[in-house]
Write an enzyme that holds these catalytic residues in place. Structure first.
Site, PDB file in Angstrom:
ATOM      1  N   ASN A 245     -33.967  -3.005 -51.545  1.00  0.00           N
ATOM      2  CA  ASN A 245     -33.233  -1.789 -51.196  1.00  0.00           C
ATOM      3  C   ASN A 245     -31.745  -2.052 -51.402  1.00  0.00           C
ATOM      4  O   ASN A 245     -31.097  -2.732 -50.609  1.00  0.00           O
ATOM      5  CB  ASN A 245     -33.512  -1.414 -49.729  1.00  0.00           C
ATOM      6  CG  ASN A 245     -32.813  -0.131 -49.318  1.00  0.00           C
ATOM      7  OD1 ASN A 245     -31.683   0.139 -49.719  1.00  0.00           O
ATOM      8  ND2 ASN A 245     -33.491   0.661 -48.515  1.00  0.00           N
TER       9      ASN A 245
ATOM     10  N   VAL B 280     -30.803 -12.594 -48.775  1.00  0.00           N
ATOM     11  CA  VAL B 280     -29.421 -12.163 -49.012  1.00  0.00           C
ATOM     12  C   VAL B 280     -28.551 -12.206 -47.758  1.00  0.00           C
ATOM     13  O   VAL B 280     -27.383 -11.849 -47.807  1.00  0.00           O
ATOM     14  CB  VAL B 280     -29.378 -10.735 -49.598  1.00  0.00           C
ATOM     15  CG1 VAL B 280     -30.057 -10.704 -50.953  1.00  0.00           C
ATOM     16  CG2 VAL B 280     -30.028  -9.718 -48.659  1.00  0.00           C
TER      17      VAL B 280
ATOM     18  N   GLU C 186     -27.260 -14.618 -45.844  1.00  0.00           N
ATOM     19  CA  GLU C 186     -26.268 -15.648 -45.535  1.00  0.00           C
ATOM     20  C   GLU C 186     -25.349 -15.990 -46.697  1.00  0.00           C
ATOM     21  O   GLU C 186     -24.251 -16.494 -46.498  1.00  0.00           O
ATOM     22  CB  GLU C 186     -26.995 -16.911 -45.041  1.00  0.00           C
ATOM     23  CG  GLU C 186     -27.686 -16.624 -43.724  1.00  0.00           C
ATOM     24  CD  GLU C 186     -28.698 -17.661 -43.289  1.00  0.00           C
ATOM     25  OE1 GLU C 186     -28.307 -18.578 -42.570  1.00  0.00           O
ATOM     26  OE2 GLU C 186     -29.887 -17.535 -43.654  1.00  0.00           O
TER      27      GLU C 186
END
Lengths: 172, 741
Positions: free
Chosen positions: B633, B705, B707
């Site tokens: 997304n 995604v 960190e």
């Protein structure tokens, strides 16, 4: 000792017999009126998660003693949507992804509604960022927050002819 | 395998949890009020080492509304010592089993009262007296040792080649030491428990990034079968690692409820979060880099000295990213530590990579200066085509594209090589910097259950945890595609420990792990449905065989003849079934994990402006370009990158827990003095989602995604500050006093 106070919360008069004068407005809302949308992030006015409109003004509810505000009008996050329809600021926060975990979000949104009503920021992103800087977001959703406030400002100005006209009745 | 990506995965849907979060309807743990609820407030130590000699119990108990004071004298005895570890990645807890104090702000008592006000006052009235010992909290003061492992089980030392020979062969060398500050997670939601016992059954509302580990720890501590414990954690008000494991305050709430036999709510106060709920330890990192004149590295060493507690082990793995990032024939990475009277450090967003990255990226720019080479060019000349230490190929690596797209968007090509060359219209110094971002694409283990129901809807359940990364939305997207159902016919439920194990929301693994489990469960349920239809002579799908059937829009169709199809409801009705269900597992595939190195990558470009007289630093522009496999997304992924990059700003310029060396206490234990960025600190942040196809990492091709955004960013800012001013500050965060001093 019991201290009766009456507040109009989200348009509804609520009378509470306060058994303790130390109760903050935030703890009154959260622990006694089951309005848990306003959040406690720091309890000393540093994070903004508890922001409510008190007589139309943005305040940190954790720093307001409930007994000091007998007769006041309070708007919380629960009082913004009408008949199941989101307030333009709420809708804009979803559209611009102006939150992640959602914990600071009620305070951000109420603060944004207040900022728009104050007419201080208009749609200037820099002034929006400055005016929203009393509300910490640890997830780092600031870009979306700023866009959401600008969008909502525009939508509200268009809808009512007056920026911030949406909630004027609560601020009376 | 049925491949069915498209209708939902990849769409920039708004959050499904959005309406609840913007209206205040989302219930976080502290928002839950069972009948008869009491309030509990902790008292915490003001010393860092010693013991509690006296508490004024009489004063607290005499306060109107106080029901009980829980101290080591009367705290429920536990079936297992809180100092007993449940495995290599498990932490010792402070649960009032003795009067010892081993760090400042350690819980020493809990006051339980009819109201929050009475409990708060009661905790103040305890007026503790201590037998205090002199604490030591300073990095580098204690005896140094090499830890057995760092982070979550990584070797303390790893390398290849001969570093000293590599450095000797270099034509340019730098050696520099960087300090990074201790940091506290400070999720906006304080750790809270609302606990209710019914005999030997416990219902607990508490935020946790790992429902199953939390349940297992409670079961061990209270001597209960795990099935007697139900934890609700539908929403976390931020975690960042501090809610990865149940903390002492969360369990003290459970003990308080047991002590008084009534439901209890215990909420950690903000100042108490600078103690028992984890932090990132300070580090001192020494980087030694050598290169030929053309910029090709001949050797580099990355040494980390960090702090841990006197009573437990966690070691910030700051040198680890140097094992994965730049090609070099001679690499040495190692860690040392010393013990101090501090709470045990913990995983904090990008543990190791965050402080490691700011040091490594700063050092590379110091080398670039020495060589007179553009910092981007230097990174490209040392681009790792295979993972440097292991020699394994990357499962995918679109870092070159990240560098290029970020540079293009940022305008990097016009950057002057020399510092202090650019000023804006107001006379502020302008600097540009770059940092490489990297984070491992790990996976843990998770499970999900998918049920297709006779009314044509589906239920998907997994004990996943939402801390803002978006599982309510992205798991639904993955489920919808896997099931061939529109999203509005999908009921996703997460955040309840009675559901199948949803893995951990940590290590940037959640979507990859739980998403794979959901995908597999959905495919299993469709296969079960297909089996019903293809074995039923009355079905238009009869004889098609599982592989010959596709699911879309709530219908199964023959692959070879889509006109032959029927709805999920029709299939179940004729079979006389209410539902079909299947479970699915999510975990890394061992063979491909062994064969390939799996990491996400990115490049972050930063512009800062510095007041030449005052030293005030502002980050005026951030552009990050990241490649992390399939994007489920883009709207939510972009938000994750923004959040990470803002944490990078915070690491570089803001966050700094100031310890008083005499008392061992954090002096700025509040959100006014412990600085994190506010909205005005972030004028412009952009994230470019670079396309990357990864056929190896997992069936959906997803890397994490959450960190990676921190890495790269902090170094880019440090480098931009140097480029603006010509001053290299090696003490992080870079504050104006350090810049001017």
């Amino acid at each position: 000792m019991s201290i009766p106070i009456t507040l109009t919360v989200n348009g509804i008069p609520r009378t509470v017999a306060l058994e303790d004068p130390r109760v903050t407005l935030l703890d009154l809302l959260r622990e006694r009126l089951d309005l848990t949308g306003s959040k406690k992030g720091c309890d000393r006015g540093q994070c903004g998660a508890c922001t409510v409109l008190l007589d139309g003004r943005r305040v940190n509810a954790c720093l307001a003693l409930a007994v000091s505000h007998d007769g006041a009008h309070v708007t919380t996050i629960e009082g913004l949507a009408r008949d199941g329809e989101l307030h333009p600021v709420q809708a804009a926060f979803i559209a611009h992804d102006g939150f992640q975990c959602g914990f600071c979000t009620p305070g951000q949104i109420v603060s944004a509604v207040g900022l728009i009503q104050e007419g201080q920021a208009g749609d200037d992103p820099e002034r929006i960022r400055e005016g929203m800087s009393g509300n910490l977001c640890r997830c780092g959703a600031y870009a979306g927050i700023t866009e959401a406030v600008a969008t909502a400002h525009a939508a509200m100005a268009g809808a009512s002819g007056l920026p911030g006209g949406y909630l004027r009745e609560d601020a009376a | 395998m049925l491949e069915r990506h498209g209708s939902s995965i990849g769409q920039p849907l708004t959050r499904r949890d959005g309406p609840d979060k913007v209206t205040g309807a989302a219930r976080y743990a502290a928002d839950v009020h069972p009948e008869g609820l009491l309030h509990a407030v902790m008292a915490v130590s003001t010393i860092a080492r010693g013991r509690v000699a006296h508490l004024d119990l009489a004063a607290a108990q005499a306060h109107p509304g106080v029901v009980a004071v829980m101290t080591p004298e009367n705290a429920p005895r536990l079936a297992r010592s809180p100092d007993e570890k449940e495995g290599p990645v498990s932490f010792r807890l402070d649960l009032l089993q003795n009067d010892g104090v081993r760090y400042a702000s350690q819980p020493i008592a809990v006051v339980i009262a009819e109201t929050l006000e009475a409990a708060t006052e009661g905790a103040l009235l305890l007026n503790p007296r201590y037998e205090a010992e002199t604490p030591s909290v300073v990095l580098g003061a204690g005896e140094r040792f090499t830890p057995q492992m760092v982070g979550a089980g990584l070797p303390a030392a790893m390398g290849s080649g001969d570093l000293e020979a590599g450095l000797a062969a270099a034509e340019a060398r730098i050696e520099a030491t960087y300090d990074t500050a201790a940091q506290y997670h400070n999720a906006l939601e304080p750790h809270a428990s609302v606990a209710e016992w019914d005999g030997d059954r416990l219902t607990l509302h508490t935020p946790t990034q790992g429902l199953y580990p939390a349940k297992a720890r409670l079961a061990a501590l209270f001597g209960l079968p795990p099935e007697n414990i139900r934890i609700h954690s539908p929403y976390l008000g931020g975690g960042f690692g501090s809610k990865g494991f149940l903390s002492s305050p969360q369990i003290l709430g459970v003990m308080a409820a047991k002590l008084v036999g009534r439901p209890v709510k215990l909420v950690t106060r903000r100042e108490q979060m600078f103690g028992p709920v984890g932090h990132r330890a300070s580090t001192r990192q020494t980087l030694r880099l050598g290169a030929k004149r053309d910029g090709v590295l001949t050797g580099y060493g990355h040494h980390t000295l960090t702090l841990t507690s006197t009573y437990d082990d966690f070691f910030e793995p700051a040198s680890v990213l140097s094992r994965h990032l730049y090609a070099c024939p001679a690499i040495a990475t190692n860690h040392e530590a010393s013990r101090a009277d501090i709470p045990t450090p913990l995983f904090m967003r990008a543990p190791g990579e965050a402080p490691g990255s700011v040091a490594l990226e700063s050092a590379l720019d110091e080398l670039a200066l020495e060589l007179g080479i553009d910092p981007l060019e230097l990174r490209l000349r040392n681009y790792a085509e295979v993972e440097p230490l292991s020699g394994r190929p990357f499962s995918s690596k679109a870092l070159r594209e990240c560098y290029a797209q970020g540079a293009e968007r940022f305008g990097w090509a016009s950057r002057p090589l020399e510092p202090r060359q650019m000023r804006d219209a107001d006379g502020l110094l302008v600097g540009w910097g770059l940092g490489t971002a990297t984070y491992p694409a790990g996976m843990f283990q998770g499970e999900a259950r998918a049920t297709i129901r006779a009314d044509g809807t589906a239920l998907v359940e997994t004990a996943a945890q939402d801390m803002g990364q978006g599982p309510w939305t992205v798991l639904a997207q993955i489920a919808a595609d896997g099931l061939g159902l529109p999203l509005d016919r999908l009921d996703l439920r997460i955040g309840d420990s009675d559901m199948p194990n949803g893995g951990l929301a940590g290590g940037s693994t959640a979507t990859a792990t739980t998403g794979t489990a959901v995908h597999n469960a959905a495919q299993g349920a469709v296969a079960a449905l297909a089996a019903l239809a293809t074995n039923d002579p009355a079905s238009p799908l009869y004889g098609a065989g599982n592989a010959g059937v596709t699911a879309a829009e709530g219908r199964l169709s023959r692959r070879d003849d889509p006109s032959r199809s029927e709805t999920f409801s029709e299939i179940l009705a004729r079979a006389g079934r209410d539902s079909v269900e299947a479970k699915g597992q999510g975990a890394g595939e061992p063979a491909s994990r062994k064969a390939y190195a799996m990491h996400a990558h990115g490049a972050v470009y930063a512009e800062v402006k510095v007041d030449p007289d005052l030293g005030q630093i502002r980050v005026t522009r951030l552009v990050g370009a990241f490649a992390a496999g399939r994007v489920v997304n883009p709207r939510l992924v972009r938000s994750q990158y923004y959040g990470g990059m803002i944490w990078g700003v915070s690491l570089a310029l803001h966050e700094h827990a100031t310890l008083d060396a005499r008392s061992g206490r954090v002096m700025n234990n509040n959100l006014a003095e412990y600085h994190v960025p506010v909205n005005a600190d972030i004028p412009s942040v952009e994230a470019i989602l670079v396309e990357e196809h990864d056929p190896h990492v997992n069936p959906l091709g997803i890397k994490g995604v959450g960190e990676i955004g921190i890495t790269g960013t902090a170094g880019a800012i440090a480098n931009a500050v140097w480029h603006a001013t010509g001053v290299r500050v090696r003490e992080i965060p870079i504050t104006l006093d350090r810049l001017l001093g």
